[in-house]
Design a protein around this motif. Structure first.
Motif, mmCIF file in Angstrom:
data_model
loop_
_atom_site.group_PDB
_atom_site.id
_atom_site.type_symbol
_atom_site.label_atom_id
_atom_site.label_comp_id
_atom_site.label_asym_id
_atom_site.label_seq_id
_atom_site.Cartn_x
_atom_site.Cartn_y
_atom_site.Cartn_z
ATOM 1 N N THR A 1 13.681 -8.098 -27.462
ATOM 2 C CA THR A 1 14.367 -7.938 -26.179
ATOM 3 C C THR A 1 15.033 -6.581 -26.019
ATOM 4 O OG1 THR A 1 16.169 -9.114 -27.260
ATOM 5 C CG2 THR A 1 14.829 -10.361 -25.721
ATOM 6 N N MET A 2 15.127 -5.841 -27.116
ATOM 7 C CA MET A 2 15.847 -4.570 -27.053
ATOM 8 C C MET A 2 14.928 -3.367 -26.968
ATOM 9 S SD MET A 2 19.107 -5.024 -27.054
ATOM 10 C CE MET A 2 19.821 -3.504 -27.637
ATOM 11 N N VAL A 3 13.679 -3.497 -27.410
ATOM 12 C CA VAL A 3 12.814 -2.324 -27.462
ATOM 13 C C VAL A 3 11.890 -2.279 -26.254
ATOM 14 C CG1 VAL A 3 12.826 -2.220 -29.967
ATOM 15 C CG2 VAL A 3 11.031 -3.503 -28.805
ATOM 16 N N GLU A 4 11.419 -1.075 -26.010
ATOM 17 C CA GLU A 4 10.423 -0.854 -24.974
ATOM 18 C C GLU A 4 9.079 -0.981 -25.678
ATOM 19 O OE1 GLU A 4 11.645 0.816 -21.665
ATOM 20 O OE2 GLU A 4 9.888 -0.426 -21.215
ATOM 21 N N ALA A 5 8.300 -2.006 -25.327
ATOM 22 C CA ALA A 5 7.056 -2.285 -26.048
ATOM 23 C C ALA A 5 6.116 -1.083 -26.031
ATOM 24 C CB ALA A 5 6.382 -3.505 -25.437
ATOM 25 N N VAL A 6 6.050 -0.402 -24.891
ATOM 26 C CA VAL A 6 5.142 0.733 -24.761
ATOM 27 C C VAL A 6 5.490 1.827 -25.771
ATOM 28 C CG1 VAL A 6 4.215 2.401 -23.126
ATOM 29 C CG2 VAL A 6 4.962 0.171 -22.331
ATOM 30 N N LYS A 7 6.773 2.044 -25.950
ATOM 31 C CA LYS A 7 7.209 3.082 -26.880
ATOM 32 C C LYS A 7 6.782 2.746 -28.296
ATOM 33 C CE LYS A 7 11.330 4.838 -24.556
ATOM 34 N NZ LYS A 7 12.785 4.809 -24.604
ATOM 35 N N VAL A 8 6.936 1.487 -28.666
ATOM 36 C CA VAL A 8 6.549 1.080 -30.021
ATOM 37 C C VAL A 8 5.044 1.253 -30.203
ATOM 38 C CG1 VAL A 8 6.610 -0.799 -31.702
ATOM 39 C CG2 VAL A 8 8.454 -0.557 -30.056
ATOM 40 N N GLU A 9 4.321 0.834 -29.194
ATOM 41 C CA GLU A 9 2.860 0.946 -29.274
ATOM 42 C C GLU A 9 2.397 2.393 -29.362
ATOM 43 O OE1 GLU A 9 1.059 -1.028 -25.927
ATOM 44 O OE2 GLU A 9 2.021 -2.913 -26.529
ATOM 45 N N ALA B 1 5.916 12.731 -40.331
ATOM 46 C CA ALA B 1 5.099 13.696 -39.602
ATOM 47 C C ALA B 1 4.267 13.015 -38.535
ATOM 48 C CB ALA B 1 4.216 14.443 -40.584
ATOM 49 N N ALA B 2 3.920 11.776 -38.760
ATOM 50 C CA ALA B 2 3.044 11.084 -37.841
ATOM 51 C C ALA B 2 3.764 10.589 -36.595
ATOM 52 C CB ALA B 2 2.385 9.909 -38.567
ATOM 53 N N LEU B 3 4.989 10.171 -36.765
ATOM 54 C CA LEU B 3 5.711 9.553 -35.657
ATOM 55 C C LEU B 3 5.881 10.510 -34.496
ATOM 56 C CD1 LEU B 3 8.611 7.696 -37.497
ATOM 57 C CD2 LEU B 3 6.722 6.664 -36.278
ATOM 58 N N THR B 4 5.716 9.987 -33.294
ATOM 59 C CA THR B 4 5.925 10.861 -32.115
ATOM 60 C C THR B 4 7.142 10.435 -31.300
ATOM 61 O OG1 THR B 4 4.386 9.519 -30.875
ATOM 62 C CG2 THR B 4 3.497 11.494 -31.911
ATOM 63 N N VAL B 5 7.982 9.587 -31.895
ATOM 64 C CA VAL B 5 9.217 9.245 -31.168
ATOM 65 C C VAL B 5 10.155 10.452 -31.186
ATOM 66 C CG1 VAL B 5 9.196 6.766 -31.558
ATOM 67 C CG2 VAL B 5 10.210 8.269 -33.263
ATOM 68 N N ILE B 6 11.065 10.510 -30.237
ATOM 69 C CA ILE B 6 11.919 11.695 -30.121
ATOM 70 C C ILE B 6 12.931 11.782 -31.248
ATOM 71 C CG2 ILE B 6 13.559 10.584 -28.541
ATOM 72 C CD1 ILE B 6 13.499 13.430 -27.144
ATOM 73 N N GLU B 7 13.322 10.638 -31.764
ATOM 74 C CA GLU B 7 14.383 10.665 -32.769
ATOM 75 C C GLU B 7 14.129 9.575 -33.799
ATOM 76 O OE1 GLU B 7 18.397 10.556 -31.023
ATOM 77 O OE2 GLU B 7 18.972 9.450 -32.801
ATOM 78 N N LYS C 1 16.444 -0.174 -32.120
ATOM 79 C CA LYS C 1 15.579 0.729 -32.859
ATOM 80 C C LYS C 1 14.524 -0.084 -33.588
ATOM 81 C CE LYS C 1 18.635 4.519 -32.989
ATOM 82 N NZ LYS C 1 19.741 5.203 -33.538
ATOM 83 N N THR C 2 13.430 0.568 -33.892
ATOM 84 C CA THR C 2 12.365 -0.106 -34.625
ATOM 85 C C THR C 2 12.450 0.314 -36.090
ATOM 86 O OG1 THR C 2 10.996 -0.046 -32.656
ATOM 87 C CG2 THR C 2 9.885 -0.473 -34.729
ATOM 88 N N LEU D 1 14.409 4.488 -39.015
ATOM 89 C CA LEU D 1 14.840 3.914 -37.729
ATOM 90 C C LEU D 1 14.247 4.774 -36.624
ATOM 91 C CD1 LEU D 1 18.634 3.467 -38.519
ATOM 92 C CD2 LEU D 1 16.920 1.692 -38.562
ATOM 93 N N CYS D 2 13.369 4.194 -35.829
ATOM 94 C CA CYS D 2 12.739 4.963 -34.757
ATOM 95 C C CYS D 2 13.362 4.585 -33.423
ATOM 96 C CB CYS D 2 11.245 4.676 -34.675
ATOM 97 S SG CYS D 2 10.480 4.682 -36.268
#
Lengths: 374, 490
Positions: B51-59, B76-82, B100-101, B113-114
């Motif tokens: 309920t807290m995360v944006e599914a699209v962002k995780v995907e 290096a692989a992650l493309t999240v901002i932080e 956070k994921t 923590l993404c």
């Protein structure tokens, strides 16, 4: 539970309720008339306006109802002192009598001739009495005056008040009220001039009929409205307007109104001899009615100025003479002498000296404006 | 104490599934989801609160890049901002609850923590209770970062400082203190920080709670912190050396220190011409006296000093009061309370009914109550005027203060007439002079008097004359960095 004692100081606050004077419990007096009777008694007449009951009978009718003129209730009673009569009246009227909104206080002429101040003492002693109420002397008896029929007027004192105010604005009578008159009544160096009102039987109307001259505390003479105006000019007390009409060149009439006037009072007290005074008046007037026209010509205005000066001189001299005859030092010459030479004043018997003293009047009138045409 | 400070959290092990199990053991809620995926040769586990995360962002930013770049390091692989590395189990759990994921990789004794929070919030709209005619129409929302954004967008200063705090032992609410570092007095910043730090509450509900916990005098009727939902107002106050406090979940920003007169300033004063602005500000200040004194004045005139009523009016007044059976105080109290009832009902009811209530309350009751002889029509006029003038104040806080204040004034007027009013005014003035906002004098610049600062109190002088900051916030630099009308040839 221990805080029960706070009730004691809190209940002290209720002491203020003792002084409460709720407006709905008051019976407001708008006008008062006083007459002296025999054996040192007096008659007090009060006018109490009756406000319309049920002014707000309904939402829609509110406006019409409040517009109705208030009716007044006039009551008279005899007694020994003002307060004595007031208490007697209070027993007859619901609610407490209250003079805080008094607008006119009238005194019968005969009563004013015997110590006016004595009749007013009760009012000066009372802190809530309005010192700006108009004080007038009535030609005749005050109680009868209140019983008279004034065409279309229901609230008499209101009517008198407005009448007096307008006359004051037109400089027909001096601006006075209870406070100003009180000072002059008790002043040894100058005397009061109080408006005089009379009833016009034909017109069924009240009329300002000149002013009453006082000698000390008692009325001693009368001035006509013109003479009263003349007195105001000499005393620099003129208000907004001062209309004067003179007959010049035998048959022509001219009406002028005062634009500006300056009066100077010079009092000389020689070491040995009686004091003398000179009143010099410089008047600038505007012609407000002069059918013969031609005021653009210097010749015409010059002669007119001269004639007006003569006429005005006559009027002022006549006024001074009347004041001296009445032994009324309304110009305050005595006060000047007190200021200048108090020791001499003490030696003088002012009441004896004033009527015979030499008061010169010097007048100068000039037409400054002619209105929209010449 | 929040849970992450209470005890030391567990240490991460090499096994991803063990780590994930350790976290889920700390909290049991059915919206915590686990996703297993293959990362190169190893296995990866994602843990998040659905309920807290944006599914699209995780995907798009976590799952997909990790699957495609199995050979790279996960950072290096992650493309999240932080992203950040969790220190222990408690830290990870805290991140999880914030949306956070959590990323566990088999064989790696760590947890990443993404940042994948869902950001849904109200749109930026003009605040309902601080409307202006001209000027900016944006207002704060419930999200603290949006609010800070709104202010930062206005004040692009390198000295603008934001300090975060977390308060609420159970609910963990974010607070932010904002100030201009080279203007705001460091002592005041320390003072407000100290007061905020000392807050020990389970949850921070709103700005009012914070205000009550940190203000100087809680028993005073006057607000000692300015409540505003307008970013332009905050920006202006920051540059005067004041400090703003934001609370996550409340669109209200608290500003301290403030003076009594700040509550009578509106952004409208500054957008309109100086003459008009000054006129309306004076009207507003005048309304203060009107709102607290008018019923009291009426009561004392009717019950003590009828002689001051003009001769032409007194008969009407007497006629109108005469049919009312109650003393003036009862009459006025009755009507004042009726007005308060109508106001309260008006807020609670939905808009269309609210208007109806206003008409029924205002017109019908007002008229009927006079016809019935319960209240005189003068009282109706007085009460209506008082109500209108109390709503002139731009600040809702001050509005409630003056609405309450008129009751003691009415009582003292009914006890002692004008004398009572003067007495109550004296007490009020003494209180105002003594009151402090964040330790600074509340009635400044009148007490202590500082004539230079009166330029922006009763009147508003032209912009180019206001070259100094007001002294009541004790700014580090008094001189503003502005010079006006340089083009005028001398």
């Amino acid at each position: 539970m221990k805080k029960w004692w706070t009730i004691i100081p809190l209940s002290l606050l209720l002491a203020g309720c003792w002084d409460q004077r709720s407006v709905k419990d008051l019976n407001l007096i708008f006008g008062v008339g006083i007459d002296r009777e025999e054996e040192n008694n007096l008659t007090l007449t009060v006018e109490i306006p009756q406000e319309n009951q049920g002014t707000t009978s309904g939402g829609g009718g509110t406006e019409g109802a409040t517009q109705q003129a208030a009716q007044s209730l006039v009551m008279s009673e005899k007694g020994q002192t003002i307060r004595d009569v007031a208490f007697q009246l209070d027993r007859r009227i619901d609610g407490a009598l209250d003079i805080s909104k008094l607008s006119v206080l009238m005194v019968g002429k005969e009563s004013a001739q015997h110590d006016l101040y004595a009749l007013l003492d009760a009012y000066f002693r009372n802190p809530i009495s309005p010192l700006n109420a108009k004080l007038v002397v009535v030609d005749g008896r005050a109680d009868e005056f209140f019983q008279k029929d004034f065409k279309g007027q229901t609230l008499y004192s209101d009517y008198f008040f407005k009448l007096i105010e307008t006359a004051e604005q037109e400089s027909a009578i001096p601006v006075t009220n209870m406070q100003l008159a009180c000072n002059l009544l008790l002043d040894e160096g100058s005397d009061a001039v109080i408006p005089l009102i009379s009833y016009n039987e034909e017109q069924r109307a009240a009329e300002i009929n000149g002013s009453a001259l006082f000698n000390g505390r008692s009325m001693s003479g009368e001035l006509t409205t013109e003479e009263a105006s003349a007195f105001l000019i000499m005393d620099n007390q003129t208000q907004q307007e001062l209309p004067l009409t003179f007959r010049v060149k035998g048959e022509e009439d001219i009406s002028v109104t005062l634009i500006d006037s300056k009066a100077k009072l010079k009092v000389s007290v020689p070491k040995n001899g009686s004091p003398a005074a000179t009143v010099s008046v410089d008047m600038k007037v505007q012609a407000i009615e002069y059918p013969p026209q031609g005021l653009n010509k210097k010749k015409v205005t010059k002669t007119l100025d001269q004639q007006l000066t003569e006429e005005a001189q006559k009027l002022l001299q006549q006024t001074v003479q009347k004041m001296q005859e009445a032994n009324s030092d309304a110009l305050g010459i005595g006060r000047r002498i007190i200021a200048k030479d108090p020791d001499t004043f003490k030696k003088l018997d002012w009441g004896e000296v004033y009527p015979d003293m030499d008061i010169k009047v010097e007048t100068k009138v000039k037409i400054e404006r002619t209105g929209a045409i010449f | 104490m929040p849970f992450w400070r209470q005890d030391k959290g567990g240490v991460f092990k090499k096994s991803a599934s063990e780590n994930a199990a350790a976290i889920t053991a700390l909290t049991d809620s059915s919206d915590i989801k686990q996703r297993t995926f293959s990362y190169g040769k190893a296995q990866g586990i994602l843990l998040y609160v659905e309920t807290m995360v944006e599914a699209v962002k995780v995907e798009n930013h976590v799952l997909q890049p990790l699957k495609e770049n199995g050979s790279k390091k996960p950072e290096a692989a992650l493309t999240v901002i932080e992203y950040e590395e969790a220190a222990d189990h408690n830290d990870a759990l805290r991140g999880l609850l914030r949306g956070k994921t959590l990323l566990f990789i088999e064989g790696n004794p760590a947890c990443l923590l993404c940042r994948t929070e869902r950001d849904t919030g109200r749109a930026i709209k003009e605040p309902m209770n601080e409307k202006v005619v001209r000027g900016a129409h944006d207002g704060f929302v419930e999200d603290i970062s949006v609010n800070i954004f709104l202010v930062r967008k206005r004040v692009e200063s390198k000295r603008l400082t934001v300090e975060y705090l977390e308060k609420g032992n159970r609910a963990n609410t974010s607070l932010a203190i904002m100030y201009e570092k080279d203007i705001a007095n460091p002592e005041l910043v320390q003072r407000i920080k100290k007061r905020l730090e000392s807050i020990n509450a389970e949850i921070i509900y709103n700005a009012g709670q914070i205000e009550e916990l940190i203000e100087d005098s809680t028993t005073s009727p006057f607000p000692q912190m300015l409540n505003t939902e307008r970013p332009d107002r905050v920006a202006a106050n920051l540059l005067e050396g004041r400090i703003a406090v934001f609370i996550n979940g409340d669109p209200t920003c608290l500003i301290a220190p403030v003076s009594f007169f700040s509550f009578y300033q509106s952004p409208d004063d500054y957008t309109s011409r100086s003459l008009a602005g000054s006129f309306y500000r004076m009207i507003r200040l005048f309304s203060f006296f009107f709102a607290i004194l008018l019923p009291a004045f009426y009561i004392s005139v009717v019950s003590f000093h009828s002689e001051i009523v003009p001769r032409d009016l007194i008969l009407q007044l007497k006629g109108s009061v005469e049919q009312v059976p109650y003393p003036a105080l009862m009459e006025a109290l009755f009507m004042e309370l009726t007005i308060e009832l109508i106001r309260e009902a008006g807020i609670r009811l939905p808009t269309p009914i609210g208007q109806t209530i206003g008409i029924v309350g205002g017109l019908v009751i007002g008229d009927a109550v006079v016809s019935a002889g319960l209240v005189s029509n003068f009282t109706i006029i007085i009460v209506a005027l008082t109500a209108i003038s109390s709503y002139v104040v731009p600040s809702i806080e001050m509005n409630t203060a003056i609405r309450l204040l008129r009751f003691p004034f009415m009582v003292s007027a009914s006890l002692f007439g004008f004398f009572g009013i003067v007495f109550a005014l004296m007490i009020l003035l003494i209180h105002l002079c003594k009151l402090k906002s964040l330790g600074m004098p509340y009635f400044s610049p009148l007490a202590p008097l500082r004539v230079k600062d009166l330029k922006d109190v009763f009147i508003r002088k032209t912009w180019w004359k206001l070259t100094k900051r007001p002294y009541d916030s004790k700014p580090q630099t008094l001189k503003r960095e502005s010079k006006g009308r340089q083009w005028v040839e001398k």
